[in-house]
Design a protein around this motif. Structure first.
Motif, PDB file in Angstrom:
ATOM      1  N   GLY A  76      -6.440   4.011  -4.175  1.00 24.94           N
ATOM      2  CA  GLY A  76      -7.721   4.127  -5.163  1.00 24.94           C
ATOM      3  C   GLY A  76      -7.710   4.603  -6.555  1.00 24.94           C
ATOM      4  N   LYS A  77      -5.994   3.576  -6.650  1.00 21.18           N
ATOM      5  CA  LYS A  77      -5.739   3.818  -8.350  1.00 21.18           C
ATOM      6  C   LYS A  77      -6.001   2.519  -9.296  1.00 21.18           C
ATOM      7  CE  LYS A  77      -1.626   5.656  -7.205  1.00 21.18           C
ATOM      8  NZ  LYS A  77       0.352   5.507  -7.006  1.00 21.18           N
TER       9      LYS A  77
ATOM     10  N   ARG B 166       1.341   4.311  -3.157  1.00 17.56           N
ATOM     11  CA  ARG B 166       0.645   5.441  -2.485  1.00 17.56           C
ATOM     12  C   ARG B 166       1.895   6.953  -2.945  1.00 17.56           C
ATOM     13  NH1 ARG B 166      -0.377   7.478   2.687  1.00 17.56           N
ATOM     14  NH2 ARG B 166      -1.912   8.373   2.433  1.00 17.56           N
ATOM     15  N   TYR B 167       3.034   6.798  -3.434  1.00 19.39           N
ATOM     16  CA  TYR B 167       3.760   7.707  -3.420  1.00 19.39           C
ATOM     17  C   TYR B 167       4.365   7.555  -4.167  1.00 19.39           C
ATOM     18  CZ  TYR B 167       2.371   8.890   1.010  1.00 19.39           C
ATOM     19  OH  TYR B 167       1.543   9.536   2.413  1.00 19.39           O
TER      20      TYR B 167
ATOM     21  N   SER C 113      -2.505   9.353  -9.662  1.00 20.83           N
ATOM     22  CA  SER C 113      -3.773   9.612  -8.253  1.00 20.83           C
ATOM     23  C   SER C 113      -4.132   8.657  -9.053  1.00 20.83           C
ATOM     24  CB  SER C 113      -4.367  10.581  -8.119  1.00 20.83           C
ATOM     25  OG  SER C 113      -4.950  10.735  -9.438  1.00 20.83           O
ATOM     26  N   SER C 114      -3.935   8.310 -11.083  1.00 17.63           N
ATOM     27  CA  SER C 114      -4.641   6.602 -11.057  1.00 17.63           C
ATOM     28  C   SER C 114      -3.780   5.815 -11.543  1.00 17.63           C
ATOM     29  CB  SER C 114      -5.553   7.119 -12.679  1.00 17.63           C
ATOM     30  OG  SER C 114      -4.154   7.752 -13.446  1.00 17.63           O
TER      31      SER C 114
ATOM     32  N   ASN D 248       4.480   5.768  -9.049  1.00 17.31           N
ATOM     33  CA  ASN D 248       4.173   6.352 -10.743  1.00 17.31           C
ATOM     34  C   ASN D 248       4.517   4.696 -10.820  1.00 17.31           C
ATOM     35  OD1 ASN D 248       2.470   7.436 -11.495  1.00 17.31           O
ATOM     36  ND2 ASN D 248       4.111   9.434 -12.069  1.00 17.31           N
ATOM     37  N   ILE D 249       4.095   4.040 -10.313  1.00 14.42           N
ATOM     38  CA  ILE D 249       3.823   2.320 -10.493  1.00 14.42           C
ATOM     39  C   ILE D 249       2.957   1.710 -11.085  1.00 14.42           C
ATOM     40  CG2 ILE D 249       3.908   0.250  -9.455  1.00 14.42           C
ATOM     41  CD1 ILE D 249       6.787   1.685  -7.558  1.00 14.42           C
ATOM     42  N   THR D 250       3.204   0.934 -12.273  1.00 13.89           N
ATOM     43  CA  THR D 250       1.134   0.884 -12.820  1.00 13.89           C
ATOM     44  C   THR D 250       1.206  -1.380 -12.529  1.00 13.89           C
ATOM     45  OG1 THR D 250       2.255   0.884 -15.333  1.00 13.89           O
ATOM     46  CG2 THR D 250       1.025  -0.820 -15.205  1.00 13.89           C
TER      47      THR D 250
ATOM     48  N   ILE E  57      -7.669   0.699  -1.614  1.00 11.09           N
ATOM     49  CA  ILE E  57      -7.292   1.254  -0.656  1.00 11.09           C
ATOM     50  C   ILE E  57      -5.887   2.642  -1.525  1.00 11.09           C
ATOM     51  CG2 ILE E  57      -5.317   1.077   0.975  1.00 11.09           C
ATOM     52  CD1 ILE E  57      -6.052  -1.646   2.162  1.00 11.09           C
TER      53      ILE E  57
ATOM     54  N   VAL F  22       0.709  -1.092   0.323  1.00  9.06           N
ATOM     55  CA  VAL F  22      -0.126  -0.110   0.014  1.00  9.06           C
ATOM     56  C   VAL F  22       0.870   1.591   0.335  1.00  9.06           C
ATOM     57  CG1 VAL F  22      -1.474   1.232   1.003  1.00  9.06           C
ATOM     58  CG2 VAL F  22      -1.911  -1.604   0.918  1.00  9.06           C
ATOM     59  N   ASN F  23       1.810   1.249   0.602  1.00  2.59           N
ATOM     60  CA  ASN F  23       3.126   2.388   0.918  1.00  2.59           C
ATOM     61  C   ASN F  23       4.184   2.438  -0.235  1.00  2.59           C
ATOM     62  OD1 ASN F  23       2.342   3.702   3.724  1.00  2.59           O
ATOM     63  ND2 ASN F  23       2.529   1.944   4.143  1.00  2.59           N
TER      64      ASN F  23
END
Lengths: 282, 282, 282, 282
Positions: free
Chosen positions: A195-196, A157-158, C268-269, A160-162, A193, A153-154
């Motif tokens: 949101g992506k 969150r921060y 965000s996405s 840019n990962i597919t 969690i 999750v962490n």
């Protein structure tokens, strides 16, 4: 409920797509009589593929398990899995860097074969992730859920990962009256969690059927969609996916869908198979 | 974005409802200056309650932690938590048998105080569950996620059991730039896998605000809804819930909602606070 | 945000897939300079297709509208629409009976061309539906929403009918700052009310991209997935779908995604385009 | 399925909450024998309320319809509707400006009585909306769906407006085997298209039950939650909502839930009523 004999329909098609669990095998092993079905296919020169939402192993390991149980017709080339689809994606889209994963080393081994560098989430240092561009959800085993899912999750969150999910199922059967949470269920929780949007591979998604269809054509066969029958025990994955792709579909009552409620489920879901058969055994 | 001074509005109300995390405290402890706010409330004889989606501890333990940090005004009677709401439910609805739970012994201790028998999922024998009529999701700690969540799924699949979730949040902050998956997120995954309806307690649900309102009246105060101000840092829980219950609401920018995107978030969500303030500190 | 010049990348590919609205045209007509892009493609012998979630007209009508505006390179063969995909489905799967539809006679005309019998919901007698096995959501115009949507709900509740949605979009732009509810949004409401599973055609679904890919191959071209660039203005349809199918993707900022929030939306996405370009005009 | 006689349980409670449709009446009028139940309540001095997700009329009109059919015990004071809850919200929260609405003039009349200015969406000029701060979804009739729903979407997209939905139901019965789309279903479509959060009033939401409970107390009665029985025909609204609020619940099989599948539905939903009764008639 009007049942059709599987034997009477199977010979009308050039190629058969089989779901695995609930159709060819269950928690106790191969379904009784399924061997005869594959003898018939061989005799009549009918092609087939096993289409499975499984990314815990590569196709050779999946095939080996059928072989060990005596279904020698199911060789590596006959397997089409969501894990293979994910590997094809990674081959096309990941040109550098490392792929983080949740799963066993065995599940990662399969994607390493095409030259990708992998790192298990459990070995990842969250302060040193600039090399990671993709995360793959492979298997529900091989990591510590509490520690490594919080880490996941962490990570997401921060950065840019597919994110790639190699199994759309929420749970899978492990014994009579016992299921386990699948990596697809875990991935869905993580997705909500953070949101992506994750990329999900597996039935009923059309890409799974396209992938199987390409395999059917690769062997030099000329086969049209209307010459293929999709056989499955689950309306919302096997039958919906097969229908949408333009195939004829046979719902078998040897797994997920029980004879007592097949009719109700068809009416309430609006997913209508071409045929309903007791099982794929003959 | 038109900001209002918190000091200028707070004295217009008879009772203040405060969210906890992001309003009174953050990962580093109490927010600077929040002590002065509580001195003002005391001086002006303004009542208040802390409304929190927390079921990991009872209200006395939650209050004790504020006291230790010097916010002596926050006593046990000032705490309204989703865990208390769940306990009230259990008191009304569970008349016999045992309550299974996911969480720490500490979290279970709070519901045991009203005389309920509890059993941790990790100690439960799935072959001997006829005594269990309710399952409570209390805390994300105190159990082995992999083993005990699979056990939970199988418990719910084959038994008539009511499931209670004591925290609607999906995640909670544990450090700057670090969150952990909350029991609300875990419960949502289990719910989707078993396909049942769970009873969820916590903001923005109206029942949380009703419960706080009842507490406000219990102290002999005569207070109308329009004399109460709900203060929170999150639009979708604090502000939406407060608005729906008919309260005036103040969004503070000291937590979840950053000054830079408060305006965009209000427009895109359609959740409109009565006021926007920098923080609840004065 | 690191912007790439569209001209510098487009010549690296053998085939370009273009989204229509927000990329080639907007509510005022063709985007300025887009004609030059198509001249470049022609000069460099780069193939292309326009991939659109539109089922209100057939491909010849869609192409004609580009031609009228001067984009003569966009002929009928260059159009790949969700309506065409739906027609292919109907051709494969509907072997007898009638297809009920919501939409204009013009939208139905396109599916009648392959020999299917159609009947508008507005002309349907609910007491005489045994001939109907499929319902198609074609267009948001051509029927009375209140009367005919209630009729649709009752048709689906009590009959074994497959429902096909030819456009996955919820809304579409009709003017600057004005949208209209699309048939995809209407179909979603009906689906939730009747609780059935509908078959939906359109981006980001993989079937839309395989359909376009088949068109690319049909012209005798030998093109690999990594030689195709998908160009779109919307992350959740164009870019997500292109990525999942294994294509390189270019997000253009001339439509849905504004320059000011492109970076935030990507983070965000979690949907990451290969390139971000100001527009597809050169 | 273990059925309990309604007569044997009803006298154990001080107050009864009744759902309306499927419990007291159906498409043909009052349920046979329901009059006797109300005579028993009167004789035994048992209080009652009718709790309904209906915002198409005010409580006096709703009561009048029962009176006309001979159920003279159901007076205006005995009605608790989601429309009343919405009106209470508007009274508290809308201090100036106008309230736009979707519905009939009759449905708007009820909210105008408390002094609010209303304007039907069909009469609204989208270029002149600065006076509008709230939109209310009241009834599925009284407007042109196609024109006015598109207008609603555009109103909400560009303006800071709170949206209130006065009925959480997706559909409602209008005849045997015939339903109509409810304003709750329409509102859900609009909400998904505009991507905002709406405030929804109606069962199973707790606010509906606290509202009824406040009515029960208002009459000077001293009644505890465990002295109230909620009677309903629908698991996901009546029984779930009643359970969550801490009430005993009776599922009746005279409406939505059929005797043949009550047991399956209880097990599959995990919503467990205290009692199951054939009907509320005695």
């Amino acid at each position: 409920m009007n049942l059709t004999s599987f034997e009477s329909i199977v010979t009308q098609y050039k190629t058969i797509f089989f779901d695995a669990f609930g159709v060819l095998k269950n928690h106790q092993g191969l379904l009784p009589g399924i061997g005869k079905t594959f003898e018939l296919l061989e005799r009549e020169n009918i092609d087939f593929f096993v289409i499975t939402n499984d990314s815990s192993k590569g196709p050779s390991e999946l095939a080996a398990s059928y072989q060990r149980q005596g279904l020698t017709q199911i060789t590596e080339e006959k397997i089409v899995s969501s894990g293979m689809l994910a590997r094809e994606y990674l081959t096309h889209k990941v040109k550098s860097g490392s792929v983080a994963y949740l799963g066993t080393p065995e599940s990662a081994h399969y994607i390493e074969k095409v030259g990708l560098k992998t790192v298990s989430i459990k070995d990842l240092d969250l302060n040193n992730v600039q090399d990671i561009n993709t995360l793959v959800f492979l298997d529900d085993e091989g990591f510590d859920w509490s520690n490594d899912l919080n880490k996941t999750v962490n990570l997401l969150r921060y950065n840019n990962i597919t994110s790639i999910v190699c199994n759309t199922d929420m749970a899978y059967p492990v014994a009579k009256n016992e299921v386990a949470i699948a990596i697809g269920g875990i991935a869905k929780m993580v997705q909500e969690i953070v949101g992506k949007k994750f990329i999900r591979f597996g039935k009923p998604d059309a890409q799974m059927f396209i992938f199987a269809y390409e395999h059917a054509l690769r062997e030099g066969q000329h086969v049209q969609k209307n010459e293929i029958l999709m056989v499955g025990d689950t309306l919302v994955t096997d039958i919906l996916g097969g229908n949408k792709f333009g195939l004829d579909t046979a719902l078998v009552l040897s797994g997920n869908t029980l004879p007592a409620n097949a009719e109700t489920r068809i009416l309430s879901s609006g997913i209508i198979p071409t045929y309903v058969c007791e099982s794929a055994s003959i």
